[in-house]
Design a protein around this motif. Sequence first.
Motif, mmCIF file in Angstrom:
data_model
loop_
_atom_site.group_PDB
_atom_site.id
_atom_site.type_symbol
_atom_site.label_atom_id
_atom_site.label_comp_id
_atom_site.label_asym_id
_atom_site.label_seq_id
_atom_site.Cartn_x
_atom_site.Cartn_y
_atom_site.Cartn_z
ATOM 1 N N PHE A 1 -8.751 -0.559 -1.126
ATOM 2 C CA PHE A 1 -7.493 -1.372 -0.648
ATOM 3 C C PHE A 1 -8.114 -2.520 0.425
ATOM 4 O O PHE A 1 -8.804 -2.467 1.193
ATOM 5 N N ILE B 1 -10.271 7.198 -1.925
ATOM 6 C CA ILE B 1 -9.340 5.883 -1.388
ATOM 7 C C ILE B 1 -10.162 5.389 -0.221
ATOM 8 O O ILE B 1 -10.834 5.863 0.605
ATOM 9 N N GLY C 1 -11.488 1.306 1.799
ATOM 10 C CA GLY C 1 -11.334 0.090 2.164
ATOM 11 C C GLY C 1 -12.409 -1.074 1.655
ATOM 12 O O GLY C 1 -13.536 -0.411 1.569
ATOM 13 N N ASN D 1 -8.083 -5.609 2.362
ATOM 14 C CA ASN D 1 -7.084 -6.533 3.258
ATOM 15 C C ASN D 1 -7.880 -7.425 3.849
ATOM 16 O O ASN D 1 -7.608 -7.808 5.042
ATOM 17 N N PRO E 1 -9.316 10.173 1.507
ATOM 18 C CA PRO E 1 -9.120 8.825 2.005
ATOM 19 C C PRO E 1 -10.125 8.419 3.137
ATOM 20 O O PRO E 1 -10.736 9.546 3.721
ATOM 21 N N PRO F 1 0.898 -1.242 0.003
ATOM 22 C CA PRO F 1 0.010 0.154 0.149
ATOM 23 C C PRO F 1 0.861 1.185 0.052
ATOM 24 O O PRO F 1 0.308 2.152 -0.538
ATOM 25 N N TRP G 1 -2.166 4.340 5.865
ATOM 26 C CA TRP G 1 -1.174 3.927 4.945
ATOM 27 C C TRP G 1 -0.927 5.146 3.938
ATOM 28 O O TRP G 1 -0.091 5.425 3.552
ATOM 29 N N PHE G 2 -1.999 5.705 3.702
ATOM 30 C CA PHE G 2 -2.518 6.825 2.733
ATOM 31 C C PHE G 2 -1.373 7.943 3.216
ATOM 32 O O PHE G 2 -0.775 8.568 2.582
ATOM 33 N N HIS H 1 -6.283 1.656 5.723
ATOM 34 C CA HIS H 1 -5.778 2.343 4.454
ATOM 35 C C HIS H 1 -5.608 3.776 4.921
ATOM 36 O O HIS H 1 -4.950 4.590 3.750
#
Length: 300
Positions: A291, A263, A265, A293, A211, A192, A219-220, A216
Motif C-alpha cells: 500500500f 500486506i 506499506g 501512500n 498485515p 484501500p 485500513w485492512f 495500511h
Amino acid sequence: SSNTNILTNIQKIIKLLRSSKRPVIIAGGGIRYSNAVNQFNKIIKHLSIPVVTTWSGIDTIDSKNKLYYGHIGVYGSRAANFIIQISDCVLSLGSRLDTRITGGNPSTFSREAKLIMVDIDKGELSKRRGLTPYLEVNEDCKSFINRLNKKIIKEKSIFNYKSKWTSYCNRLRKTYPNISENFTKSKKFVNPYLFVDHLSCKLKNNDIIIPDDGGHLTWFMQAFKTKIGQRVFSAFGNSPMGYSFPAAIGASIASNKQRVVCIDGDGSFQINMQELQTVVNEKLPIKIFIFNNFGYGIIL
C-alpha cells in the motif's frame, strides 16, 4: 474449592446474561490461542448474543455471521463501538481490554454494563486501569467455554433476546458501514478499503493473511471480511515496522509452504525487503501487496 467457584461463576453468568436486555460478547485473541474457535462458534449459536471482536480476535468468527457486528476499539468500526458502549452486560472472552480497546480513559468504556472478564492471566484481571470487572474468571477460554456450553445444554437454557436489541444492532450496522459508496468516486487512486474488500472475496478459507502496521493495518482491519478457517494476525498493538514480511515467511514455512498473503506499506517494506532473497531461495508462495501512500502515513 476453585472448581466450585468456577461452577458458581457459570451459574451466575447464565443468570446475568438471561436478565440483561443489551448483552454483548467480546471475542478476544484468547479464543484463538486456546484453540477454542469451534467451541466459541457453537456457544454463540446457543446464546444468540451480538458479538464484537478485538483485533486479535478477528479470525474467531465469520464476517457473514448474523451475530457479528465488527471489531471494537480506537480503530474499530463505528457500529461495534456504539453497540459495546450502550450494552448492559459484556462477556469478554480472552481479551486484556487494553486502552486500544477501551480508549484512553477506561472508566468511560461500556459505562452501563456489568463486565464479566474471562482471562487466563490473573495479572490482566487485577490491573484495573480504570476498568472494574463485575465478575472475574481466571480460566483458559476453551475450558470456560466448554463449561458454559455444558451447563446451557444440561439446563436446556433458552436465551431469547428481545428482537428489539438485535434489530437495533442491525440498524447500526446498516447506518455505519465500514465501506462507503463514496469510496468508488475516486478515479485517481485505488481506495484501500475497496481494495481490501475485493481481496476478501478472492481469498480462500485456509489462507493466512498478515498485515503489517500503521495506516495500511488500520485500513485492512476495518475493511477485511474474514472467513472461518482463515488466520489473520499481526503484531497489532506493538506494530514494529517491517514485521509482516518476515512473519509471512515464517508462517509459510511453518505451514508446509502454504500460500500466505502479506500486506505491507511502502515505508515498512523497506525495513526487511532484503528477505525477498529468502522467498526466492525457499520458493515460497507469498503474495505481497504494497500500500503506497508515499511515506509514513500514520505518523504524519
